[in-house]
Design a protein around this motif. Structure first.
Motif, PDB file in Angstrom:
ATOM      1  N   ALA A 140       7.658   3.792  -3.111  1.00 50.55           N
ATOM      2  CA  ALA A 140       7.170   4.321  -1.839  1.00 50.55           C
ATOM      3  C   ALA A 140       5.689   4.668  -1.907  1.00 50.55           C
ATOM      4  CB  ALA A 140       7.982   5.549  -1.440  1.00 50.55           C
ATOM      5  N   LEU A 141       5.214   4.972  -3.109  1.00 51.00           N
ATOM      6  CA  LEU A 141       3.784   5.253  -3.298  1.00 51.00           C
ATOM      7  C   LEU A 141       2.946   3.986  -3.421  1.00 51.00           C
ATOM      8  CD1 LEU A 141       3.903   8.252  -5.817  1.00 51.00           C
ATOM      9  CD2 LEU A 141       3.275   8.322  -3.387  1.00 51.00           C
ATOM     10  N   PRO A 171       0.791  -1.221   0.000  1.00 50.08           N
ATOM     11  CA  PRO A 171       0.000   0.000   0.000  1.00 50.08           C
ATOM     12  C   PRO A 171       0.825   1.274   0.000  1.00 50.08           C
ATOM     13  CG  PRO A 171       0.045  -0.999   2.184  1.00 50.08           C
ATOM     14  CD  PRO A 171       0.681  -1.981   1.240  1.00 50.08           C
ATOM     15  N   GLY A 172       2.123   1.166   0.051  1.00 53.03           N
ATOM     16  CA  GLY A 172       2.981   2.346   0.105  1.00 53.03           C
ATOM     17  C   GLY A 172       3.693   2.411   1.434  1.00 53.03           C
ATOM     18  N   PHE A 173       4.954   2.796   1.399  1.00 51.47           N
ATOM     19  CA  PHE A 173       5.753   2.804   2.611  1.00 51.47           C
ATOM     20  C   PHE A 173       5.660   4.130   3.361  1.00 51.47           C
ATOM     21  CE2 PHE A 173       7.723  -0.482   0.040  1.00 51.47           C
ATOM     22  CZ  PHE A 173       7.957  -1.487   0.966  1.00 51.47           C
ATOM     23  N   GLY A 174       5.666   5.238   2.608  1.00 51.82           N
ATOM     24  CA  GLY A 174       5.688   6.540   3.246  1.00 51.82           C
ATOM     25  C   GLY A 174       7.076   7.018   3.613  1.00 51.82           C
ATOM     26  N   TRP A 175       8.075   6.140   3.488  1.00 50.82           N
ATOM     27  CA  TRP A 175       9.451   6.472   3.839  1.00 50.82           C
ATOM     28  C   TRP A 175      10.411   5.997   2.748  1.00 50.82           C
ATOM     29  CZ3 TRP A 175      10.563   9.303   8.116  1.00 50.82           C
ATOM     30  CH2 TRP A 175       9.630   9.331   9.159  1.00 50.82           C
ATOM     31  N   VAL A 176      11.450   6.802   2.502  1.00 50.92           N
ATOM     32  CA  VAL A 176      12.601   6.408   1.693  1.00 50.92           C
ATOM     33  C   VAL A 176      13.843   6.734   2.504  1.00 50.92           C
ATOM     34  CG1 VAL A 176      13.977   6.887  -0.375  1.00 50.92           C
ATOM     35  CG2 VAL A 176      11.486   6.770  -0.545  1.00 50.92           C
ATOM     36  N   SER A 177      14.731   5.753   2.695  1.00 51.99           N
ATOM     37  CA  SER A 177      16.042   6.061   3.270  1.00 51.99           C
ATOM     38  C   SER A 177      17.021   6.262   2.120  1.00 51.99           C
ATOM     39  CB  SER A 177      16.517   4.964   4.223  1.00 51.99           C
ATOM     40  OG  SER A 177      17.155   3.899   3.527  1.00 51.99           O
ATOM     41  N   PHE A 178      18.055   7.069   2.350  1.00 51.65           N
ATOM     42  CA  PHE A 178      18.905   7.505   1.257  1.00 51.65           C
ATOM     43  C   PHE A 178      20.366   7.484   1.713  1.00 51.65           C
ATOM     44  CE2 PHE A 178      19.601  11.259  -1.920  1.00 51.65           C
ATOM     45  CZ  PHE A 178      20.135  10.380  -2.847  1.00 51.65           C
ATOM     46  N   THR A 179      21.181   6.676   1.030  1.00 53.08           N
ATOM     47  CA  THR A 179      22.595   6.501   1.356  1.00 53.08           C
ATOM     48  C   THR A 179      23.422   6.677   0.090  1.00 53.08           C
ATOM     49  OG1 THR A 179      21.994   4.854   3.032  1.00 53.08           O
ATOM     50  CG2 THR A 179      24.313   4.926   2.348  1.00 53.08           C
ATOM     51  N   THR A 180      24.461   7.525   0.145  1.00 51.98           N
ATOM     52  CA  THR A 180      25.298   7.733  -1.039  1.00 51.98           C
ATOM     53  C   THR A 180      26.728   8.088  -0.638  1.00 51.98           C
ATOM     54  OG1 THR A 180      25.107  10.161  -1.295  1.00 51.98           O
ATOM     55  CG2 THR A 180      23.292   8.832  -2.148  1.00 51.98           C
ATOM     56  N   ASP A 181      27.572   8.187  -1.675  1.00 51.60           N
ATOM     57  CA  ASP A 181      28.912   8.746  -1.529  1.00 51.60           C
ATOM     58  C   ASP A 181      28.989  10.123  -2.182  1.00 51.60           C
ATOM     59  OD1 ASP A 181      28.712   7.970  -4.177  1.00 51.60           O
ATOM     60  OD2 ASP A 181      30.672   6.984  -4.276  1.00 51.60           O
ATOM     61  N   TYR A 182      27.853  10.787  -2.330  1.00 49.19           N
ATOM     62  CA  TYR A 182      27.797  12.060  -3.055  1.00 49.19           C
ATOM     63  C   TYR A 182      28.462  13.212  -2.311  1.00 49.19           C
ATOM     64  CZ  TYR A 182      24.355  10.098  -6.331  1.00 49.19           C
ATOM     65  OH  TYR A 182      23.695   9.357  -7.296  1.00 49.19           O
ATOM     66  N   GLY A 183      28.614  13.095  -1.000  1.00 50.53           N
ATOM     67  CA  GLY A 183      29.179  14.189  -0.228  1.00 50.53           C
ATOM     68  C   GLY A 183      28.166  15.297   0.003  1.00 50.53           C
ATOM     69  N   LEU A 184      28.652  16.368   0.649  1.00 49.19           N
ATOM     70  CA  LEU A 184      27.778  17.485   1.012  1.00 49.19           C
ATOM     71  C   LEU A 184      28.182  18.782   0.332  1.00 49.19           C
ATOM     72  CD1 LEU A 184      27.568  16.722   4.850  1.00 49.19           C
ATOM     73  CD2 LEU A 184      25.940  16.060   3.058  1.00 49.19           C
ATOM     74  N   ASP A 185      29.211  18.727  -0.526  1.00 51.83           N
ATOM     75  CA  ASP A 185      29.693  19.950  -1.164  1.00 51.83           C
ATOM     76  C   ASP A 185      28.906  20.325  -2.409  1.00 51.83           C
ATOM     77  OD1 ASP A 185      31.706  20.147   0.730  1.00 51.83           O
ATOM     78  OD2 ASP A 185      33.147  19.015  -0.480  1.00 51.83           O
TER      79      ASP A 185
END
Length: 273
Positions: free
Chosen positions: A146-147, A5-19
């Motif tokens: 997620a939807l 029915p949809g989670f409502g949450w996405v977790s997000f992990t990367t090596d993109y950095g913050l710059d």
């Protein structure tokens, strides 16, 4: 069927950095497709191209997150023939590249029950960059899942035996001796080893044992304890960390710097008394 029915949450992990705006662009894509879905940023400071570190961070975090779609992008092979995937597990779904990044987290969520390749253009951005699949392929797929989109809508099934897996670190135990390797280092310089609490028990090692650590040209005496403060400031200590792994640290300092060790380094611990 993997329809939910949809989670409502996405977790997000990367090596993109913050710059740069890479992580924000992906989050923006999710928000435009699924504005009611909330995003949990696990980490965007995984060392560049360090798939094993990303896999470790994700696997050790997902058990404490709500049931979610877990989007992870550490993708040195972006734009090549490597597949984009959604993995279905009993306690969540995972989206990312087929390079071993997702498997440990899927196992932490109950194991891979189904896998699908992300091929349907209806669930990606219209203009596809060769170097930013996080934005153009993975984020849209995660948002649709997620939807409540069924995972099989994203593309054809993948034989689970063909999924790329990272090599499993080997730990061997004998009485009073344990051989393993450094699995990861954190921002404090703590060394997380592949060995777990059960390996200590097999080797007959328990606090407050005194140990000798041997690694390449490094030899150091340390105490097997339960936390940093069990040794004086500046002393080396081993303990079982919050993820259940054996770790080596320096109270108030960096074990990685002090011992000149990093991921993949072989380590032997011997009881000295």
């Amino acid at each position: 069927m993997s329809r939910r029915p949809g989670f409502g949450w996405v977790s997000f992990t990367t090596d993109y950095g913050l710059d740069d705006g890479f992580a924000a662009a992906c989050t923006g894509v999710i928000a435009r497709i699924a504005p009611g879905v909330r995003v949990i940023d696990v980490s965007h400071t995984v060392p560049p191209q360090d798939v094993r570190r990303g896999a470790t961070v994700l696997a050790q975090t997902v058990p404490y997150l709500p049931e979610a779609v877990h989007l992870a992008v550490v993708d040195p092979g972006v734009g090549t023939a490597r597949r984009g995937l959604v993995l279905v597990a009993p306690d969540g779904m995972l989206v990312g590249p087929d390079n071993g990044l997702l498997i440990p987290a899927a196992e932490a969520l109950g194991g891979v029950t189904a896998a699908y390749e992300l091929t349907d253009p209806a669930y990606r951005l219209p203009a596809l960059s060769a170097t930013f699949h996080g934005r153009d392929v993975f984020a849209p797929a995660a948002a649709h899942l997620a939807l409540g989109l069924a995972a099989e809508k994203l593309g054809p099934p993948v034989d689970r035996t063909t999924l790329h897996r990272l090599a499993t670190p080997v730990t061997t135990c004998t009485a009073g001796r344990l051989r393993t390797e450094v699995l990861a280092t954190d921002r404090f310089g703590n060394l997380q080893l592949a060995a777990r609490a059960a390996d200590l028990a097999t080797a007959g090692l328990r606090p407050p044992a005194r140990l000798t650590l041997h690694a390449a040209a490094t030899t150091v005496e340390l105490k097997l304890a339960t936390t940093f403060g069990d040794v004086p400031p500046g002393a080396v200590v081993a303990f079982v960390d919050s993820a259940g792994h054996l770790a080596v640290a320096v109270n108030g300092g960096s074990a990685a710097g002090r011992l000149a060790l990093g991921p993949g380094a072989g380590v032997e611990l011997r009881a000295t008394g």
